[in-house]
Design a protein around this motif. Structure first.
Motif, PDB file in Angstrom:
ATOM      1  N   ASP A  74      84.315   8.340  13.068  1.00  0.00           N
ATOM      2  CA  ASP A  74      83.852   9.644  12.610  1.00  0.00           C
ATOM      3  C   ASP A  74      82.322   9.629  12.648  1.00  0.00           C
ATOM      4  OD1 ASP A  74      83.855  12.202  11.524  1.00  0.00           O
ATOM      5  OD2 ASP A  74      84.021  11.501   9.462  1.00  0.00           O
ATOM      6  N   LEU A  75      81.705  10.771  12.846  1.00  0.00           N
ATOM      7  CA  LEU A  75      80.239  10.839  12.876  1.00  0.00           C
ATOM      8  C   LEU A  75      79.634  11.013  11.493  1.00  0.00           C
ATOM      9  CD1 LEU A  75      79.379  13.012  16.013  1.00  0.00           C
ATOM     10  CD2 LEU A  75      79.375  10.519  15.789  1.00  0.00           C
ATOM     11  N   ASN A  76      80.292  11.771  10.644  1.00  0.00           N
ATOM     12  CA  ASN A  76      79.732  12.120   9.343  1.00  0.00           C
ATOM     13  C   ASN A  76      80.232  11.146   8.285  1.00  0.00           C
ATOM     14  OD1 ASN A  76      78.448  14.462  10.465  1.00  0.00           O
ATOM     15  ND2 ASN A  76      80.486  15.354  10.564  1.00  0.00           N
ATOM     16  N   THR A 104      85.859  13.326  15.439  1.00  0.00           N
ATOM     17  CA  THR A 104      85.071  14.014  14.421  1.00  0.00           C
ATOM     18  C   THR A 104      85.378  15.507  14.394  1.00  0.00           C
ATOM     19  OG1 THR A 104      82.796  14.273  13.610  1.00  0.00           O
ATOM     20  CG2 THR A 104      83.128  14.384  16.002  1.00  0.00           C
ATOM     21  N   THR A 105      84.952  16.162  13.331  1.00  0.00           N
ATOM     22  CA  THR A 105      85.135  17.610  13.233  1.00  0.00           C
ATOM     23  C   THR A 105      84.039  18.368  13.969  1.00  0.00           C
ATOM     24  OG1 THR A 105      83.934  17.617  11.139  1.00  0.00           O
ATOM     25  CG2 THR A 105      86.345  17.544  11.015  1.00  0.00           C
ATOM     26  N   SER A 106      82.943  17.689  14.286  1.00  0.00           N
ATOM     27  CA  SER A 106      81.799  18.358  14.901  1.00  0.00           C
ATOM     28  C   SER A 106      82.096  18.780  16.340  1.00  0.00           C
ATOM     29  CB  SER A 106      80.572  17.444  14.896  1.00  0.00           C
ATOM     30  OG  SER A 106      79.527  18.056  15.615  1.00  0.00           O
ATOM     31  N   GLU A 107      81.802  20.039  16.611  1.00  0.00           N
ATOM     32  CA  GLU A 107      81.886  20.548  17.982  1.00  0.00           C
ATOM     33  C   GLU A 107      80.491  20.833  18.530  1.00  0.00           C
ATOM     34  OE1 GLU A 107      84.850  23.610  18.726  1.00  0.00           O
ATOM     35  OE2 GLU A 107      85.896  23.031  16.894  1.00  0.00           O
ATOM     36  N   ALA A 108      79.473  20.372  17.800  1.00  0.00           N
ATOM     37  CA  ALA A 108      78.086  20.638  18.180  1.00  0.00           C
ATOM     38  C   ALA A 108      77.732  19.918  19.482  1.00  0.00           C
ATOM     39  CB  ALA A 108      77.142  20.195  17.064  1.00  0.00           C
ATOM     40  N   GLU A 109      77.163  20.663  20.410  1.00  0.00           N
ATOM     41  CA  GLU A 109      76.793  20.102  21.709  1.00  0.00           C
ATOM     42  C   GLU A 109      75.856  18.906  21.564  1.00  0.00           C
ATOM     43  OE1 GLU A 109      77.050  19.787  25.836  1.00  0.00           O
ATOM     44  OE2 GLU A 109      78.238  21.022  24.486  1.00  0.00           O
ATOM     45  N   ARG A 114      74.665  13.307  22.257  1.00  0.00           N
ATOM     46  CA  ARG A 114      74.127  12.096  21.609  1.00  0.00           C
ATOM     47  C   ARG A 114      75.159  10.970  21.631  1.00  0.00           C
ATOM     48  NH1 ARG A 114      70.488   8.686  20.610  1.00  0.00           N
ATOM     49  NH2 ARG A 114      70.177   7.953  18.510  1.00  0.00           N
ATOM     50  N   SER A 115      76.406  11.302  21.376  1.00  0.00           N
ATOM     51  CA  SER A 115      77.471  10.276  21.376  1.00  0.00           C
ATOM     52  C   SER A 115      77.603   9.640  22.751  1.00  0.00           C
ATOM     53  CB  SER A 115      78.801  10.887  20.933  1.00  0.00           C
ATOM     54  OG  SER A 115      78.723  11.298  19.586  1.00  0.00           O
ATOM     55  N   TYR A 116      77.599  10.458  23.788  1.00  0.00           N
ATOM     56  CA  TYR A 116      77.696   9.900  25.139  1.00  0.00           C
ATOM     57  C   TYR A 116      76.412   9.160  25.528  1.00  0.00           C
ATOM     58  CZ  TYR A 116      82.265  11.949  25.997  1.00  0.00           C
ATOM     59  OH  TYR A 116      83.602  12.259  25.939  1.00  0.00           O
ATOM     60  N   ASP A 117      75.261   9.647  25.072  1.00  0.00           N
ATOM     61  CA  ASP A 117      74.013   8.926  25.326  1.00  0.00           C
ATOM     62  C   ASP A 117      74.051   7.533  24.686  1.00  0.00           C
ATOM     63  OD1 ASP A 117      72.850  10.930  26.820  1.00  0.00           O
ATOM     64  OD2 ASP A 117      71.603  11.703  25.174  1.00  0.00           O
ATOM     65  N   LEU A 118      74.769   7.419  23.561  1.00  0.00           N
ATOM     66  CA  LEU A 118      74.911   6.137  22.876  1.00  0.00           C
ATOM     67  C   LEU A 118      76.090   5.327  23.427  1.00  0.00           C
ATOM     68  CD1 LEU A 118      74.185   7.346  19.230  1.00  0.00           C
ATOM     69  CD2 LEU A 118      72.741   5.837  20.624  1.00  0.00           C
ATOM     70  N   HIS A 119      76.684   5.813  24.515  1.00  0.00           N
ATOM     71  CA  HIS A 119      77.757   5.114  25.243  1.00  0.00           C
ATOM     72  C   HIS A 119      79.121   5.150  24.565  1.00  0.00           C
ATOM     73  CE1 HIS A 119      74.674   3.898  28.019  1.00  0.00           C
ATOM     74  NE2 HIS A 119      73.974   3.430  27.002  1.00  0.00           N
ATOM     75  N   ALA A 120      79.426   6.253  23.870  1.00  0.00           N
ATOM     76  CA  ALA A 120      80.798   6.434  23.382  1.00  0.00           C
ATOM     77  C   ALA A 120      81.707   6.496  24.604  1.00  0.00           C
ATOM     78  CB  ALA A 120      80.914   7.727  22.583  1.00  0.00           C
ATOM     79  N   ASN A 121      82.923   6.000  24.460  1.00  0.00           N
ATOM     80  CA  ASN A 121      83.870   6.024  25.570  1.00  0.00           C
ATOM     81  C   ASN A 121      84.597   7.358  25.660  1.00  0.00           C
ATOM     82  OD1 ASN A 121      83.658   3.056  24.515  1.00  0.00           O
ATOM     83  ND2 ASN A 121      84.129   2.970  26.693  1.00  0.00           N
ATOM     84  N   ALA A 122      84.668   8.079  24.544  1.00  0.00           N
ATOM     85  CA  ALA A 122      85.282   9.401  24.535  1.00  0.00           C
ATOM     86  C   ALA A 122      84.830  10.135  23.276  1.00  0.00           C
ATOM     87  CB  ALA A 122      86.809   9.299  24.564  1.00  0.00           C
ATOM     88  N   THR A 125      87.340  16.137  19.298  1.00  0.00           N
ATOM     89  CA  THR A 125      87.205  16.943  18.092  1.00  0.00           C
ATOM     90  C   THR A 125      88.533  16.935  17.353  1.00  0.00           C
ATOM     91  OG1 THR A 125      85.584  18.346  19.203  1.00  0.00           O
ATOM     92  CG2 THR A 125      86.577  19.207  17.197  1.00  0.00           C
ATOM     93  N   LYS A 126      88.472  16.613  16.051  1.00  0.00           N
ATOM     94  CA  LYS A 126      89.688  16.549  15.235  1.00  0.00           C
ATOM     95  C   LYS A 126      90.297  17.934  15.097  1.00  0.00           C
ATOM     96  CE  LYS A 126      87.895  13.170  11.975  1.00  0.00           C
ATOM     97  NZ  LYS A 126      87.425  13.043  10.588  1.00  0.00           N
ATOM     98  N   PRO A 127      91.565  18.052  15.434  1.00  0.00           N
ATOM     99  CA  PRO A 127      92.239  19.326  15.169  1.00  0.00           C
ATOM    100  C   PRO A 127      92.472  19.479  13.663  1.00  0.00           C
ATOM    101  CG  PRO A 127      93.472  17.975  16.744  1.00  0.00           C
ATOM    102  CD  PRO A 127      92.408  17.116  16.156  1.00  0.00           C
ATOM    103  N   VAL A 128      92.432  20.698  13.167  1.00  0.00           N
ATOM    104  CA  VAL A 128      92.695  20.918  11.744  1.00  0.00           C
ATOM    105  C   VAL A 128      94.191  20.993  11.462  1.00  0.00           C
ATOM    106  CG1 VAL A 128      90.485  21.966  11.170  1.00  0.00           C
ATOM    107  CG2 VAL A 128      92.313  23.405  12.036  1.00  0.00           C
ATOM    108  N   ASP A 129      94.970  21.350  12.464  1.00  0.00           N
ATOM    109  CA  ASP A 129      96.417  21.439  12.320  1.00  0.00           C
ATOM    110  C   ASP A 129      97.017  20.026  12.287  1.00  0.00           C
ATOM    111  OD1 ASP A 129      99.054  21.501  14.372  1.00  0.00           O
ATOM    112  OD2 ASP A 129      99.089  22.965  12.735  1.00  0.00           O
TER     113      ASP A 129
END
Length: 154
Positions: A74-76, A104-109, A114-122, A125-129
């Motif tokens: 999670d990011l937060n 994460t819940t964040s959909e912020a571009e 930033r996540s991909y710049d830090l080399h996240a593999n994927a 966004t967490k679905p609320v359902d």
């Protein structure tokens, strides 16, 4: 799909998964997703970034922690946010090969970039359902455990 009657079929891969999540509801839903879909992987939980880094570096109470084959991040998070954890993981030669899925819940571009710049593999966004959340966790597990070839280095 593996043929269960084929004696030459490879056994299912079982890995340790580290979930880094401070929301008890999301931890519970992830556990339920593992149970509902009979995922045999072992789920470990760190509730903040400092705890996650200690687990990964096998420090303090985590001296005997297994090396995870997959991290759901999670990011937060309190104390050290997910971006900082991701940066620590990918900067550490002994940890950087562990796949990290930002969940994460964040959909912020800016969070995605930033996540991909830090080399996240994927980045997922967490679905609320609830049902959709369960399905997303199952799909992540299917992909990273059944489809992708993970390093076996410990």
């Amino acid at each position: 799909m593996t043929n269960l009657t084929d004696p030459t079929a490879a056994p299912p891969v079982i890995i340790d998964v580290l979930l880094v999540e401070d929301d008890p509801g999301d931890v519970l839903m992830t556990r339920e997703a593992f149970e509902e879909h009979k995922l045999r992987n072992t789920l470990h939980v760190a509730t903040d970034g400092v705890e996650a880094v200690a687990f990964l570096r096998r420090e303090g109470d985590y001296a005997d922690a297994p090396r995870p084959g997959l991290i759901l991040l999670d990011l937060n998070l309190p104390r050290m946010d997910g971006r900082e954890v991701l940066a620590e993981i990918k900067a550490d030669e002994s940890l950087r090969s562990i796949p990290v899925v930002v969940l994460t819940t964040s959909e912020a571009e800016e969070d995605i970039l930033r996540s991909y710049d830090l080399h996240a593999n994927a980045y997922v966004t967490k679905p609320v359902d609830f049902d959709r959340f369960i399905e997303v966790v199952r799909q992540i597990d299917d992909f990273f455990v059944s489809v992708v070839k993970l390093p076996t280095r410990h």
